[in-house]
Enzyme design. Sequence first.
Site, short mmCIF file in Angstrom:
data_model
loop_
_atom_site.label_atom_id
_atom_site.label_comp_id
_atom_site.label_asym_id
_atom_site.label_seq_id
_atom_site.Cartn_x
_atom_site.Cartn_y
_atom_site.Cartn_z
N ALA A 158 42.74 23.68 15.10
CA ALA A 158 43.28 23.19 13.84
C ALA A 158 43.56 21.70 13.99
O ALA A 158 44.55 21.30 14.58
CB ALA A 158 44.57 23.94 13.50
N ARG A 215 58.72 18.80 4.32
CA ARG A 215 57.52 18.48 3.55
C ARG A 215 57.85 18.26 2.08
O ARG A 215 58.84 18.79 1.56
CB ARG A 215 56.53 19.64 3.64
CG ARG A 215 56.04 19.88 5.03
CD ARG A 215 55.08 18.82 5.40
NE ARG A 215 54.42 19.01 6.66
CZ ARG A 215 53.74 20.08 7.04
NH1 ARG A 215 53.67 21.13 6.27
NH2 ARG A 215 53.15 20.10 8.19
N LYS A 241 52.35 17.33 24.20
CA LYS A 241 52.02 18.36 25.20
C LYS A 241 51.21 19.50 24.60
O LYS A 241 50.26 19.98 25.20
CB LYS A 241 53.30 18.94 25.81
CG LYS A 241 53.86 18.06 26.91
CD LYS A 241 55.05 18.76 27.55
CE LYS A 241 55.74 17.82 28.53
NZ LYS A 241 57.08 18.31 28.90
N GLY A 271 40.37 26.60 27.82
CA GLY A 271 40.08 27.28 29.08
C GLY A 271 39.96 28.78 28.88
O GLY A 271 39.07 29.44 29.43
N TYR A 329 51.79 12.80 16.82
CA TYR A 329 51.06 13.91 16.20
C TYR A 329 49.58 13.55 16.05
O TYR A 329 48.70 14.27 16.48
CB TYR A 329 51.67 14.24 14.84
CG TYR A 329 51.02 15.41 14.15
CD1 TYR A 329 51.17 16.70 14.65
CD2 TYR A 329 50.25 15.24 13.01
CE1 TYR A 329 50.57 17.79 14.03
CE2 TYR A 329 49.65 16.32 12.38
CZ TYR A 329 49.81 17.59 12.89
OH TYR A 329 49.21 18.66 12.26
N PHE A 358 53.63 28.83 9.93
CA PHE A 358 53.23 28.95 8.51
C PHE A 358 51.74 29.29 8.41
O PHE A 358 51.36 30.37 7.93
CB PHE A 358 53.58 27.65 7.79
CG PHE A 358 52.93 27.49 6.44
CD1 PHE A 358 53.00 28.50 5.49
CD2 PHE A 358 52.28 26.31 6.12
CE1 PHE A 358 52.40 28.34 4.24
CE2 PHE A 358 51.68 26.14 4.88
CZ PHE A 358 51.73 27.16 3.94
N LYS A 393 36.72 29.56 27.08
CA LYS A 393 35.58 29.44 28.01
C LYS A 393 35.48 30.68 28.89
O LYS A 393 34.42 31.28 29.03
CB LYS A 393 35.79 28.18 28.86
CG LYS A 393 34.74 27.95 29.90
CD LYS A 393 35.06 26.69 30.66
CE LYS A 393 34.42 26.72 32.04
NZ LYS A 393 34.91 25.61 32.86
N1 UDP Z 1 57.78 12.96 0.57
C1 UDP Z 1 58.70 12.63 -0.39
N2 UDP Z 1 59.86 13.31 -0.48
C2 UDP Z 1 60.17 14.34 0.37
C3 UDP Z 1 59.24 14.68 1.35
C4 UDP Z 1 58.05 13.98 1.44
O1 UDP Z 1 58.46 11.72 -1.19
O2 UDP Z 1 61.28 14.90 0.23
C5 UDP Z 1 56.52 12.22 0.64
C6 UDP Z 1 56.11 11.73 2.03
O3 UDP Z 1 56.71 10.48 2.33
C7 UDP Z 1 54.61 11.63 1.86
C8 UDP Z 1 54.28 12.78 0.91
O4 UDP Z 1 55.48 13.09 0.25
O5 UDP Z 1 54.24 10.43 1.25
C9 UDP Z 1 53.79 14.03 1.60
O6 UDP Z 1 54.67 14.32 2.65
P1 UDP Z 1 54.55 15.65 3.54
O7 UDP Z 1 55.59 15.56 4.60
O8 UDP Z 1 54.56 16.83 2.65
O9 UDP Z 1 53.10 15.56 4.17
P2 UDP Z 1 52.34 14.40 5.02
O10 UDP Z 1 53.10 13.12 4.95
O11 UDP Z 1 52.27 14.96 6.37
O12 UDP Z 1 51.06 14.30 4.31
#
Ligand code: UDP
Length: 312
Positions: free
Chosen positions: A114, A186, A91, A102, A145, A12, A105
């Site tokens: 990132a 997300r 990993k 590397g 992560y 993305f 460099k």
């Molecule tokens: N979240 C939610 N419903 C969903 C997906 C995510 O309520 O269907 C919530 C998740 O628990 C978090 C927030 O939205 O509190 C943002 O989640 P996301 O995965 O987008 O990003 P991150 O947690 O990595 O900030």
Amino acid sequence: MPTALVTGGAGFLGSHLCEYLLERGHRVICVDNLVTGSLANIEHIRDGGFTFVPHDVSEPLFVDEPIDFVYHFAALASPEDYLRMPLHSLKVGSYGTHHALGLAKFKRARFLTASTSEVYGDPQVHPQPETYWGHVNPIGPRGVYDEAKRYAEALTMAYHGQQGVDTAIVRIFNTYGPRMRPNDGRAVSNFVRQALAQEPLTIYGDGTQTRSFCYVEDLMRGIVLLAESGEHLPVNLGNPDERTVLELAELVKQLTGTSSEIVFEALPIDDPMQRKPDITRAQQLLGWEPEVPLEEGLSRILREQGREPITA
Ligand code: UDP
């Protein structure tokens, strides 16, 4: 014409970065193993200066031409992916960052990694400035992560301090925009997908947790400004417009005009309760601020999917 290599370039953020760099006259070498990235993200790129190299950056990487910038964006960035592939996450953050450093460099390239607002964990300081060390559970599910990214920062600073590599670290806060995978788990992807399918919008917890959502084009502008600056210390990039997850769901409902209801599900373990970037450093160092409001960015996602947003 400078040459940039982007690891994770078919993901993305990576694919937006490739496009942005090409628009700015760079040659771009896109490296991706296509585990979470996809050729669909880059197939529309017709620029003659663009090359795709299928490769897993957790394995050593050799390139036979001069490189001016290495952008290290390979990662399993969505919670759904890193929870499914925890070892891959560790990993790519460790070996992958090592190989990308590397390469930088060897090529005497400027290196930008990132990093993420996840280095702050479930923050006890709000909003989060770069000086905050964070509150991360190393052995919780998100640790694979968060700690991978924290290690990547440590490795990057060590290559800078001990090996003289010209490095930069961007801490990226929640970002959204076209080409997010509808099923990446997300909040923005889920809510938009669910609303358009007239399915319930799933809020995890009571929806009072906060996030601050940045439109992808704003982020790209900041990333390239940082890469072209001489800064070595971490810089937050994100939109300080903080919203609750419930507010986000309501906004998606309003813009889509969906008949979907909101349902509440269990909050994932260690889900941060609040998040908002302090962007003072980015403002001072780069003159950068986000410009696209959340309503506008979400509207662009809807238009990209052929839906006209319902604005107030
Ligand atoms: N979240 C939610 N419903 C969903 C997906 C995510 O309520 O269907 C919530 C998740 O628990 C978090 C927030 O939205 O509190 C943002 O989640 P996301 O995965 O987008 O990003 P991150 O947690 O990595 O900030």
